[in-house]
Design a protein around this motif. Sequence first.
Motif, PDB file in Angstrom:
ATOM      1  N   TYR A 193      63.548  38.896  52.679  1.00  0.00           N
ATOM      2  CA  TYR A 193      63.758  38.777  54.118  1.00  0.00           C
ATOM      3  C   TYR A 193      62.506  39.206  54.894  1.00  0.00           C
ATOM      4  O   TYR A 193      62.071  38.548  55.832  1.00  0.00           O
ATOM      5  CB  TYR A 193      64.968  39.613  54.539  1.00  0.00           C
ATOM      6  N   ILE A 194      61.944  40.324  54.474  1.00  0.00           N
ATOM      7  CA  ILE A 194      60.738  40.817  55.158  1.00  0.00           C
ATOM      8  C   ILE A 194      59.620  39.784  55.069  1.00  0.00           C
ATOM      9  O   ILE A 194      58.982  39.441  56.065  1.00  0.00           O
ATOM     10  CB  ILE A 194      60.268  42.157  54.551  1.00  0.00           C
ATOM     11  N   ARG A 229      54.761  37.984  57.677  1.00  0.00           N
ATOM     12  CA  ARG A 229      53.785  36.962  58.047  1.00  0.00           C
ATOM     13  C   ARG A 229      52.369  37.536  58.007  1.00  0.00           C
ATOM     14  O   ARG A 229      51.443  36.934  57.491  1.00  0.00           O
ATOM     15  CB  ARG A 229      54.124  36.445  59.442  1.00  0.00           C
ATOM     16  N   HIS A 276      60.901  36.297  56.914  1.00  0.00           N
ATOM     17  CA  HIS A 276      61.413  36.230  58.284  1.00  0.00           C
ATOM     18  C   HIS A 276      60.854  37.274  59.249  1.00  0.00           C
ATOM     19  O   HIS A 276      61.115  37.197  60.436  1.00  0.00           O
ATOM     20  CB  HIS A 276      62.940  36.339  58.270  1.00  0.00           C
ATOM     21  N   MET A 277      60.131  38.249  58.748  1.00  0.00           N
ATOM     22  CA  MET A 277      59.684  39.300  59.661  1.00  0.00           C
ATOM     23  C   MET A 277      58.194  39.162  59.960  1.00  0.00           C
ATOM     24  O   MET A 277      57.419  38.650  59.175  1.00  0.00           O
ATOM     25  CB  MET A 277      59.965  40.682  59.059  1.00  0.00           C
ATOM     26  N   LYS A 278      57.853  39.703  61.116  1.00  0.00           N
ATOM     27  CA  LYS A 278      56.472  39.660  61.570  1.00  0.00           C
ATOM     28  C   LYS A 278      55.529  40.260  60.521  1.00  0.00           C
ATOM     29  O   LYS A 278      54.514  39.673  60.171  1.00  0.00           O
ATOM     30  CB  LYS A 278      56.385  40.462  62.875  1.00  0.00           C
ATOM     31  N   ILE A 305      64.150  43.827  65.745  1.00  0.00           N
ATOM     32  CA  ILE A 305      63.805  44.339  64.418  1.00  0.00           C
ATOM     33  C   ILE A 305      62.624  43.619  63.790  1.00  0.00           C
ATOM     34  O   ILE A 305      62.298  43.828  62.632  1.00  0.00           O
ATOM     35  CB  ILE A 305      65.014  44.270  63.453  1.00  0.00           C
ATOM     36  N   GLY A 306      61.981  42.779  64.563  1.00  0.00           N
ATOM     37  CA  GLY A 306      60.801  42.113  64.019  1.00  0.00           C
ATOM     38  C   GLY A 306      61.115  40.809  63.317  1.00  0.00           C
ATOM     39  O   GLY A 306      60.291  40.283  62.585  1.00  0.00           O
ATOM     40  N   LYS A 307      62.293  40.271  63.546  1.00  0.00           N
ATOM     41  CA  LYS A 307      62.622  38.972  62.940  1.00  0.00           C
ATOM     42  C   LYS A 307      62.004  37.845  63.765  1.00  0.00           C
ATOM     43  O   LYS A 307      62.075  37.840  64.987  1.00  0.00           O
ATOM     44  CB  LYS A 307      64.136  38.777  62.885  1.00  0.00           C
ATOM     45  N   ILE A 308      61.381  36.912  63.059  1.00  0.00           N
ATOM     46  CA  ILE A 308      60.721  35.803  63.739  1.00  0.00           C
ATOM     47  C   ILE A 308      61.731  34.713  64.057  1.00  0.00           C
ATOM     48  O   ILE A 308      62.510  34.315  63.193  1.00  0.00           O
ATOM     49  CB  ILE A 308      59.616  35.220  62.843  1.00  0.00           C
ATOM     50  N   VAL A 359      59.419  37.411  68.253  1.00  0.00           N
ATOM     51  CA  VAL A 359      60.198  38.339  67.446  1.00  0.00           C
ATOM     52  C   VAL A 359      61.188  39.116  68.296  1.00  0.00           C
ATOM     53  O   VAL A 359      60.923  39.450  69.442  1.00  0.00           O
ATOM     54  CB  VAL A 359      59.308  39.318  66.653  1.00  0.00           C
TER      55      VAL A 359
END
Lengths: 322, 498
Positions: A186-187, A195, A190-192, B364-367, B361
């Motif tokens: 997930y990190i 990326r 989907h997370m900044k 929680i930092g989800k794109i 985002v």
Amino acid sequence: MKKLSLKGRDWKSILSQNKPVIVLLILIVAMSIMNDRFLTWSNALTVLRQTSINAVIATGLTFAILIGGIDLSVGSVLAICGAVSAKMVASGMNIFLVILLTLMLGLGMGMVNGLFISKGRLQPFIATLGTMTLLRGFTLVYTQGKPISIFGSETSAVYSKIGTGYFLGIPIPVYIMLFVFVIAYYILRHMKIGRYTYALGSNEEATMYSGIKTDNVKIFVYGISGFLSALAGIIVTSRLGSAQPTAGSGYELDAIAAVVIGGTSMAGGIGTIFGTAIGALIIGILNNALNLLQVSSYYQGVAKGIVILIAVLLDRKQRTSR
Amino acid sequence: MDEKIVSMKNIVKEFSGVRVLDNVDFNIYKGKIMALVGENGAGKSTLMKILTGVYLKTSGDIYLEGKEVNFTTTKESQDMGVAIIHQELNLVQDLSISENIFLGREPVGKSGKIKWKQLYDESKQWLDKLGLNESPKELVKNLSVGKQQLIEIAKALSLNAKVIIMDEPTGALTISETEKLFEVVNELRSQGHSIVYISHRLNEIFQICDYVTVLRDGTLVGEKTIDELDEDKIIEMMVGRKLSEQYPRVNTILGHTVLEVKNLSNKFVKDISFELKEGEILGVAGLVGAGRTEMARSIYGVYPLDKGEILMKGKPVVIKSPKDAIKEGIAYVSEDRKSNGIVLGLNIVENVTLASLDQYVGKIGKINKSEEEKSTDSYVKSMSIKAAGTKQLLKFLSGGNQQKVALAKNLNTNPKILILDEPTRGVDVGAKKEIYELINKYKESGMSILMISSEIPEILGISDRVMVMHEGMVTGTLDIKNADQEKIMSLAVGKEVS
Ligand SMILES: Nc1ncnc2c1ncn2[C@@H]1O[C@H](COP(=O)(O)OP(=O)(O)OP(=O)(O)O)[C@@H](O)[C@H]1O
Ligand SMILES: [Mg+2]
């Protein structure tokens, strides 16, 4: 005609994009033929449980390798965190507090690695080689070279469940492993910060020019690696009922192997958690198979080395094909 | 008809099912210069990579001096006398100039020891020929992009190949460097070498080429001799229609001063001061090495300042990193896209949003990937970025399309000030105009633009004012009404202009 050839190509490209999966399948098929105890439910659970520790470490290492780095200190972080947590458990501390403090300790050590590498501008290999040696020495001093038992308080039994317990017939470490995979996936997807991990590994300068504090990304990444090493330390310690001063030595090698077999490039920027999961399973099955086949431990290393090289070579060939 | 040295027949190339070259025929004539032109993504580089064994063709035949050949590595093609200068630099930054020129074929003695003297002497000859006075021992990383490009050229020339392919060799060169290169190219032709010349600068084609081959969308449009053509005809063949005015100027009423730079000094530049108003395009001219890029990067927070002040809307701001600059509303499109403009290993979407990811985002930092996709789509449309899809990795885009993505990435930070460093390098004529129109659109909406360019027509074409630099200092600023090529050039070499 045209359609047929297109289909053939698709089938080929699917296979060629998942070389590690093929190696895994071949390994499973070959083993089921060679040994009838292999493809049993209980052996499958054993393999998964044994894989879980390496898988957790390898997940953290995937982050480090994705940014073009490496973390050699994982085994030593595992050992010192295991030792500290054993002592805390034995002293009767609240179990949640023990886990929290242990994980924070691992996180902190990883972040220190990250600081050396980012602000201190050390090569990741050198920095983590240093902390690996340092923390191993530290563990020996801390344990005075003797195992630290987790037993001696009422929380000990609960703690020991982490590594030995079952839930719905499946070992708890397997759940932990799956949980770690999902979160890490997930990190990264989907997370900044995920990326940024890929961006940094692919082109550090362009990432900096895009207004990203690359130092912070590095500190985060090594922090994750430390955090997951500490988690692996808890599992190991709990499973054995004691913290061994030499616990985790050499674990970095199996973990690196899992990451690389899974297709992650040592140069950074390319790789997935799915790949690492497959890589960890390959290593796990290999270890299990060599034991089931009663291969002498001398030859085990040889066999493992060969499989690692084959898996990585297959992957390389695919990548350079034009 | 001249004698063909290379002939490529019915070349087809597919990348994972996508056809990028469709039955292309291509000839190179002995002792002649063949121009290969076409829009970004037309397939020029791919065709030449097939000829030199970098890519494998899907189908088709290649003949070299009448014999069928099938190179599978660059080494093989080199051994048969075909050398290529790639569009993107491929130098080893930590090696010296001469080590790069002779990489992999260093002259060695019997014991295997490198003959350093011979290495340096031979490199020196090539450097002299190309008008470079750097020491052959200088590390490549200390050279400007333009000079690195010349080293690539020296490397290919030193192979003494029969056929030399130059894929946009002049992209990063100054006018005088380009002229020097043309001298060398003319000399090579008179010695009987055959050359393929890829460029988006059509005037160069008329200066040196004998033949022209035009590609469009992976197909052959035609092969002509140079006398059959003029610029408009080539453009028409390239884009399939006529193009009006290349430099679409818009005059806006300039607003308040947005950016003030006062006495900026550091180890690269000295005492730089200028102002930039809302809706203004300030062109920055100068020779390569005049410190224009360094000035831009110092403002952008890459290089620390020793002295000086930057004011935004009258308030002093502290910019210590690109992150600070972006926060203040300053964006910088780099001249060197491969090393710091884009991330080749990420796809188009990921590149476009890299500098502005915070917009996408949640807590929680989800794109938010569908939002990302939406923004990217709008750039792909407005800039006509050519790709198989927005998920295509940047390393698989043609050079010009990479440049458009770099621009999109910066525009997406919603800057008040856009610093463009050679914004149209490697961009085809049609797309160039699209980029100018885009710049104009942002100008009309009040954005201030600092445009560094070595193409004087471009500077004269769309700027409101021109600032000229020389050796790290501003030597003069001209209003566009009384600016011309001559005045800019004399300021650029450090002369006074009345
Ligand atoms: N390795 C690759 N994989 C997939 N697609 C590719 C690859 N290399 C090139 N392409 C695609 O092939 C097409 C032709 O690209 P090419 O680089 O040959 O264009 P070009 O004519 O040289 O353009 P430019 O003027 O921008 O350099 C483009 O659409 C590009 O996206
Ligand atoms: Mg090209």
